[in-house]
Scaffold this motif. Structure first.
Motif, short mmCIF file in Angstrom:
data_model
loop_
_atom_site.label_atom_id
_atom_site.label_comp_id
_atom_site.label_asym_id
_atom_site.label_seq_id
_atom_site.Cartn_x
_atom_site.Cartn_y
_atom_site.Cartn_z
N VAL A 265 64.71 28.35 34.53
CA VAL A 265 65.91 27.57 34.22
C VAL A 265 65.49 26.39 33.36
CG1 VAL A 265 67.78 26.15 35.13
CG2 VAL A 265 67.15 28.25 36.31
N THR A 266 66.15 26.21 32.23
CA THR A 266 65.91 25.06 31.36
C THR A 266 67.07 24.09 31.52
OG1 THR A 266 64.75 26.49 29.78
CG2 THR A 266 65.44 24.31 29.01
N LEU A 267 66.77 22.91 32.03
CA LEU A 267 67.79 21.90 32.29
C LEU A 267 67.71 20.84 31.21
CD1 LEU A 267 66.09 22.28 35.41
CD2 LEU A 267 68.50 21.82 35.90
N TYR A 268 68.84 20.56 30.58
CA TYR A 268 68.83 19.55 29.52
C TYR A 268 69.98 18.58 29.72
CZ TYR A 268 71.86 23.29 27.68
OH TYR A 268 72.80 24.27 27.55
N SER A 269 69.72 17.35 29.29
CA SER A 269 70.70 16.29 29.50
C SER A 269 70.70 15.37 28.29
CB SER A 269 70.40 15.55 30.80
OG SER A 269 71.48 14.75 31.21
N GLN A 270 70.81 14.04 28.53
CA GLN A 270 71.11 13.14 27.42
C GLN A 270 70.02 13.05 26.36
OE1 GLN A 270 73.90 13.05 27.76
NE2 GLN A 270 74.57 12.54 29.80
N GLY A 271 68.78 13.29 26.73
CA GLY A 271 67.73 13.28 25.72
C GLY A 271 67.91 14.35 24.67
N VAL A 272 68.59 15.43 25.04
CA VAL A 272 68.94 16.49 24.09
C VAL A 272 70.28 16.16 23.43
CG1 VAL A 272 69.65 18.92 23.91
CG2 VAL A 272 67.61 18.30 25.21
N ASN A 273 71.27 15.82 24.24
CA ASN A 273 72.63 15.68 23.72
C ASN A 273 72.82 14.46 22.84
OD1 ASN A 273 73.52 17.94 25.18
ND2 ASN A 273 73.96 16.72 26.99
N GLN A 274 72.26 13.32 23.24
CA GLN A 274 72.51 12.06 22.53
C GLN A 274 71.59 11.97 21.32
OE1 GLN A 274 72.11 9.08 25.65
NE2 GLN A 274 74.32 9.05 25.94
N SER A 275 71.86 12.83 20.37
CA SER A 275 70.96 12.98 19.23
C SER A 275 71.74 13.43 18.02
CB SER A 275 69.86 14.00 19.56
OG SER A 275 69.16 14.39 18.41
N ALA A 276 71.32 12.98 16.86
CA ALA A 276 71.94 13.44 15.62
C ALA A 276 71.58 14.89 15.33
CB ALA A 276 71.52 12.55 14.45
N GLN A 277 70.66 15.48 16.11
CA GLN A 277 70.35 16.91 16.03
C GLN A 277 70.63 17.59 17.37
OE1 GLN A 277 67.35 14.79 15.96
NE2 GLN A 277 68.11 14.00 14.02
N GLY A 278 71.50 17.01 18.18
CA GLY A 278 71.69 17.49 19.54
C GLY A 278 72.14 18.93 19.64
N THR A 279 73.08 19.33 18.80
CA THR A 279 73.59 20.69 18.88
C THR A 279 72.50 21.70 18.52
OG1 THR A 279 75.77 19.87 18.28
CG2 THR A 279 75.44 22.24 18.16
N ASP A 280 71.71 21.39 17.52
CA ASP A 280 70.60 22.28 17.16
C ASP A 280 69.57 22.36 18.28
OD1 ASP A 280 71.58 23.14 14.76
OD2 ASP A 280 70.28 21.89 13.52
N LYS A 281 69.33 21.25 18.96
CA LYS A 281 68.41 21.28 20.11
C LYS A 281 68.93 22.23 21.19
CE LYS A 281 66.74 16.49 19.65
NZ LYS A 281 66.66 15.17 20.34
N VAL A 282 70.23 22.12 21.48
CA VAL A 282 70.83 23.00 22.48
C VAL A 282 70.66 24.46 22.08
CG1 VAL A 282 72.99 23.71 23.58
CG2 VAL A 282 72.45 21.28 23.34
N ASN A 283 70.99 24.76 20.83
CA ASN A 283 70.90 26.16 20.40
C ASN A 283 69.48 26.67 20.33
OD1 ASN A 283 73.82 25.46 18.76
ND2 ASN A 283 73.65 27.39 19.90
#
Length: 897
Positions: free
Chosen positions: A296-314
Motif C-alpha cells: 500500500v502506498t500512502l500519500y498526503s500533503q507532501g505529494v498533493n501540495q505541489s505544483a507537480q502534485g497531480t503528476d506525482k499521484v499518477n
C-alpha cells in the motif's frame, strides 16, 4: 436502574479533525461541556483518539462564540434579526448578479462542513445562481489526488480500505507524516508492523516522526517524487515484474508512460541522481516494492501540495496499475485525506471543477443534474479554483463572496494578497461560529452564526469512503443555526423556494443519496442509493457505512477488484508525468526552500485547538526548523529568533536546529495567525504557484531567505483574562489552565513593565526588579490566587514558564509558594517541563526522571506515567529522550530538546 436525563446521555458522533474519521462518545455534563472518549465500536478507530480528539471537551466553551447575526454599519457590527440578515444577503446578491452576472458571486467552503451543508451550498450556487464559482479549502489539501484519480481511474475513487493497511506487507509513506497528522491510523499500521512484520518505507525531504519506525527512509530532494516512482516503473519493467496480462486487459497508455519514465529517471543510478538519494537506497526500495506483493502506498500533503502534485499521484498510480497491485486485499494506492469531510465535499461537488455526485461538467452530466434538481440555470462550465478565485476578487471581477467555516486570510498562499482582496468586496458574508478570526477581522459585512461541533447534525465521510453520523449532543449556542438551513433560507429569498424546502438534515441527505443513484447503472463510482429511503429515525441511528452502497446490489468494500474502471471503455489510464521542475527559482537573495505543514497537536488556524490548554503546551510558539549546517552558515542559534522572508512577506519565528531537516530547506508550521501571534502568519510567505491540472497550490518549496533576529528580553504573562500588550513586542498567545498566557520577546525599555503591570493588576502586588541584570518579576493576587503575573529577563532568566503556569492554575497558593513564585522555580527544584504527551499532560522533565530511574522503553514509561498509551504520537519523542538520558543518571536530570 437510574434514569438518565436525556440531555446528559452519551451520544455517538464523529471527530471534527482529520480524515481518519474517528468515532467519538460524547457525554454532556449539563454545564455546556462534555466528556469525550473514543467510540470502541467505530470501525475507523476502535476506541482510539489522538491528542486533538482527546481534548475536544476543552474546546466547547462559548468564549468568542458568534451568537447572533450581525451586519456592519457605520458604527461597526450591529446585532440584527435572522430575517433581516438573510434578507440583506439575498438582496445584495440578487443586485450584484443582475448588474454584473452570476460569475460576480462566489462561495468559499470548507472540509469542516457536513455533507448536507456542502450539498445545499453547491446546489444553490451551481444549480440556481448558475455559476460554478464555489470552491473549498480542500483545494489546498487533496485536489491533486482528485485530479490524479480522475486521470487514472476515470473517477475520483479511493480504491482501498483501512483493512488493507492491516494486511499489507509493505507500507510506503510518501509526503505523509502520519505519526503526527493521522496518528490513530498510524498506530494501526504500527500494530501491523509489530504483529505481522510489515515493512515501512518513508519518502519525505524531512525526517519526520513517521520516519522513526522506517525500515528505509528516502530523504529525497523536494519535488522529485514523480522521478522516484518513474524510476520504479522502469525497474519493474526491466526486472520482469509487470503484470502484462493485467496491463493488456485493463489499461491503456502503458508504452507512452514507460517511455516518459525512462526519460525522467531510468535506472536506479539515474533515479538516484534525479532525486538526490543514494543508489543503494533507491535499489533497496525498488527491490522491496518488486518482491512484496501486498504493497500500500500512502500519500498526503507532501505529494498533493505541489505544483507537480497531480503528476506525482499518477506516477504512484502507474506503479500499482503496472503490477496489478490494486483492487485486492492489502494492496493499492491510498490517499490520506487531510480534513474530516474533504471526501464528503468531493461527493457533492464541492470543488469548482466538479458537479454533485462525482459528476463533471460534461453535457450528459450537466443535463442529468439539471433535470434532477429542476434547475434551468445550472452552471455549464467549471468555475474558478481557490487561488484563481481570490485573484479574481483582487481584480474586481468577483464582487460578492460568502465564506463558510474556513479562514482564508490565514490559510491561503500569499495571504496578504488575500487580505487586500477581501477588503475590495461589495458583499462579504461569513458563516462562522467564532466572533473573531483573521478573516472576520479583515472586514466582513455580514456575520451569520453557524452551529459548532457538538451542536450540528449530519454526516461526514472519511478517507476510506465511510460515512458516519455527526450528531448533536449540546443545544445550539445563542441563535446559531445549521449551515444547510442558512443557505436554504437565502435560496428561498432568491426565488428558489421549492428547491430548498428542507425541514431537516435528513431531508438533504436523502436527496443527496437519490442523486447519487439517479440514472446510475454502475457507470459512476459514487452510489449510495440504498440510503435514499432512510426514515428520519433510520437516519438518526445510522451506523457507519462505506460506499458504494447501491440499492438492490450488495456493497463492495474495495474498488477495481474486477479490473473495471470508470472511463468510457472501463480501462484505467497510465499517465506520463511531465518533467518535474519546482516553480520559483532560488537565488542568491533567497537561497533556501520553505516547506510548510502541520504540527502534532494543532489544527489549521487554531480556531478550535487554540482553546485547549494541553494542546498548546507541546509546541507553544511558531518556529522554523533549520539544518545545523544552515544554522551555522546563517548565524542562527537554537531557541533564538530568525526572520524568514520570501518575495511575498516575512515572519519572525523561533529557531529549532535539527538534523532531521534537509540542508537548503526550512520548515515552518501553518497554524499561527494574527489573532494569536504577532509575527507568525506563515501563509503570507507562501507563493501561489499552482498545479496546472488540479489548481492546488505549492506549499512545500517557496524560495526564502533567513537571518538572525535579536531580542534583548524575553518573558511571559499569565492573566485571568485577555490583556492588551505593549507595542513593538514579538508575542504569542496561548490558552492555559485558568486563563491566558503570553510568551513574548522585547527590545524595549525594561522600565515600561512595572507601569504596564500596575494598569492590569489588583492592589495586592509582589514584585522584584534587578535593573542591572535586566530582570523584572511581579504578580498580583486576589486573596491567595494569582490574578496576573509578569516575568521578564534576558534570555531564559525570566523564569520557568511551565512551573509558573502550574502555580497560576492553582486555586490558592500557601505562604511558601507565594515566596517561591517570584523565583520562577518550583519549591522542590523540579517541574514537569514542556509537555511531551498532550493526551495525559506529561512533561519532558517528568519523563526524563522516569527514564533515569530505569524506565528504558516507551512501554515502561507508559506503565508508570500513562504517557504514550493513548494515541502514541509522543512515542517517537520519548524514544529520543531515552537515547539522550544515560542509565543511572541523577533523577534531577534535564535534557535539552
Amino acid at each position: 436502574m437510574t434514569n438518565v436525563d436525556p440531555k446528559l446521555r452519551t451520544v455517538r458522533t464523529a471527530c471534527p479533525y482529520c480524515g481518519v474519521g474517528c468515532g467519538v462518545l460524547a457525554t454532556p455534563d449539563g454545564n455546556g461541556g462534555a466528556a469525550v472518549s473514543g467510540d470502541p465500536v467505530h470501525p475507523a478507530n476502535l476506541g482510539r483518539l489522538c491528542s486533538k480528539g482527546s481534548a475536544l471537551g476543552e474546546t466547547l466553551g462559548l468564549d468568542n462564540r458568534l451568537l447572533h447575526p450581525m451586519i456592519r454599519c457605520k458604527g461597526g457590527m450591529e446585532r440584527v434579526a435572522w430575517s433581516d440578515a438573510l434578507d440583506h444577503v439575498a438582496s445584495r446578491m440578487k443586485h450584484i448578479v443582475a448588474r454584473d452576472g452570476e460569475d460576480a458571486v462566489a462561495f468559499y467552503l470548507s472540509g469542516q462542513m457536513l455533507t448536507e451543508d456542502y450539498y445545499v451550498a453547491n446546489k444553490l450556487m451551481k444549480g440556481f445562481l448558475g455559476s460554478a464559482n464555489v470552491d473549498t479549502n480542500s483545494r489546498l489539501c487533496m485536489a491533486s489526488s482528485v485530479a490524479g484519480h480522475r486521470r487514472g481511474f476515470g473517477a475520483d475513487t479511493v480504491p482501498g480500505t483501512y483493512e488493507d493497511l492491516d494486511q499489507a506487507d509493505l507500507l510506503v509513506f510518501v509526503g505523509s507524516n502520519a505519526a503526527w497528522c493521522h496518528p490513530v491510523l498510524y498506530q494501526r499500521m504500527l500494530a501491523n508492523k509489530q504483529g505481522r512484520g510489515a515493512k515501512f518505507v518513508v519518502v519525505d525531504p524531512r525526517r519526520t516522526d513517521t520516519a522513526e519506525e522506517a525500515d528505509l527512509f528516502l530523504g529525497l530532494k523536494p519535488g522529485t517524487d514523480a522521478a522516484l516512482f518513474s524510476g520504479l516503473l522502469v525497474h519493474l519493467a526491466d526486472a520482469g515484474a509487470l503484470d502484462r496480462d493485467y496491463i493488456a486487459r485493463h489499461t491503456l497508455g502503458f508504452d507512452d508512460a514507460l517511455a516518459r519514465a525512462r526519460s525522467l529517471a531510468g535506472s536506479a543510478s539515474a533515479t538516484a541522481l534525479a532525486t538526490g538519494l543514494s543508489e543503494a537506497d533507491v535499489a533497496a526500495f525498488f527491490k522491496l516494492f518488486r518482491d512484496t506483493s501486498k504493497v500500500v502506498t500512502l500519500y498526503s500533503q507532501g505529494v498533493n501540495q505541489s505544483a507537480q502534485g497531480t503528476d506525482k499521484v499518477n506516477a504512484i498510480l502507474n506503479c500499482h496499475l503496472a503490477s496489478a497491485r490494486i483492487g485486492k486485499p492489502g494492496m493499492g494506492p491510498f490517499s490520506l485525506t487531510g480534513q474530516p469531510n474533504a471526501m464528503g465535499g468531493r461527493e457533492v461537488g464541492g470543488l469548482a471543477n466538479q458537479l454533485a455526485a462525482h459528476m463533471g461538467f460534461t453535457p450528459p452530466d450537466t443535463d442529468r443534474v439539471r433535470r434532477f434538481w429542476k434547475a434551468s440555470n445550472i452552471a455549464t462550465h467549471e468555475g474558478l479554483k481557490a487561488v484563481q478565485m481570490f485573484e479574481a476578487i483582487a481584480r474586481g471581477r468577483i464582487k460578492a463572496l460568502w465564506v463558510i467555516g474556513t479562514n482564508p486570510a490565514v490559510s491561503l498562499p500569499d495571504a496578504d494578497l488575500v487580505r487586500a482582496a477581501l477588503k475590495k468586496l461589495e458583499l462579504f458574508v461569513v458563516s462562522e461560529n467564532v466572533r473573531s478570526n483573521d478573516t472576520v477581522d479583515v472586514g466582513a459585512h455580514v456575520l451569520l452564526p453557524a452551529q459548532a461541533w457538538g451542536e450540528k447534525s449530519g454526516t461526514v465521510t472519511n478517507s476510506e469512503r465511510r460515512i458516519s453520523r455527526q450528531r448533536a449532543f449540546l443545544p445550539p449556542a445563542g441563535e446559531a443555526m445549521p449551515d444547510w438551513w442558512i443557505l436554504s433560507e437565502v435560496g428561498k429569498r432568491l426565488g428558489f423556494a421549492s428547491a430548498f424546502n428542507y425541514n431537516s438534515a435528513a431531508d438533504v441527505f436523502r436527496e443527496h443519496a437519490a442523486l447519487s443513484a439517479f440514472e446510475n447503472d454502475g457507470s459512476r463510482d459514487f452510489d449510495i442509493g440504498a440510503l435514499a429511503t432512510l426514515s428520519d429515525d433510520e437516519y438518526d441511528t445510522m451506523a457507519p457505512v462505506q460506499w458504494p452502497a447501491p440499492a438492490g446490489r450488495p456493497p463492495s468494500p474495495r474498488f477495481f477488484a474486477d479490473g473495471a474502471f470508470y472511463t468510457n471503455d472501463r480501462k484505467a489510464r497510465f499517465v506520463a508525468p511531465e518533467v518535474p521542475a519546482l516553480r520559483g527559482e532560488t537565488t542568491a537573495a533567497r537561497p533556501l526552500r520553505l516547506n510548510t505543514g502541520r504540527i502534532r497537536d494543532q489544527w489549521h488556524t487554531m480556531t478550535r485547538t487554540g482553546l485547549s490548554p494541553r494542546l498548546g503546551a507541546h509546541l507553544p510558539e511558531p518556529f522554523v526548523e533549520v539544518n545545523p549546517d544552515d544554522a551555522l552558515r546563517y548565524g542562527l542559534m537554537h531557541d533564538g529568533f530568525a526572520k524568514v522572508a520570501t518575495e511575498h512577506g516575512q515572519c519572525i519565528l523561533k529557531v529549532v536546529v535539527s538534523e532531521r531537516q534537509q540542508r537548503g530547506m526550512l520548515f515552518a508550521p501553518i497554524h499561527w495567525n494574527a489573532t494569536n501571534a504577532s509575527h507568525g502568519r506563515v501563509g503570507a510567505l507562501v507563493a501561489s504557484h499552482t498545479d496546472p491540472f488540479s489548481g492546488q497550490p505549492e506549499a512545500k518549496a517557496t524560495p526564502a531567505a533567513i537571518s538572525p533576529y535579536e531580542y534583548v528580553f524575553r518573558g511571559f504573562i499569565l492573566a485571568r483574562h485577555e490583556v492588551p500588550l505593549p507595542s513593538n513586542l514579538w508575542w504569542v498567545r496561548a490558552t492555559v489552565p485558568g486563563g491566558f498566557g503570553y510568551l513574548f520577546a522585547d527590545n524595549g525599555d525594561l522600565s515600561r513593565w512595572p507601569a504596564w503591570l500596575k494598569a492590569h493588576a489588583t492592589e495586592d502586588v509582589a514584585d522584584y526588579m534587578d535593573v542591572g541584570g535586566g530582570v523584572y518579576r511581579a504578580a498580583s493576587f486576589t486573596d491567595d490566587r494569582i490574578e496576573t503575573c509578569l516575568f521578564v529577563g534576558p534570555g531564559h532568566d525570566a523564569g520557568d514558564w511551565n512551573v509558573v503556569k502550574t502555580m497560576f492554575a492553582a486555586d490558592r497558593l500557601d505562604e511558601e509558594q507565594r515566596r517561591m513564585l517570584l523565583s520562577g522555580r518550583a519549591a522542590d527544584g523540579t517541574g514537569g517541563g514542556p509537555i511531551v504527551c498532550a493526551c495525559f499532560g506529561v512533561g519532558r522533565d517528568t519523563i526524563c526522571e522516569a527514564i533515569a530511574a530505569g524506565a528504558r522503553t516507551p512501554a515502561a514509561i507508559g506503565a508508570q506515567l500513562k504517557a504514550g498509551t493513548n494515541c502514541g504520537s509522543c512515542i517517537p519523542e520519548m524514544k529520543r529522550l531515552i537515547a539522550q538520558v544515560p542509565p543511572q543518571a541523577e533523577a534531577s536530570v534535564r535534557v535539552a530538546s
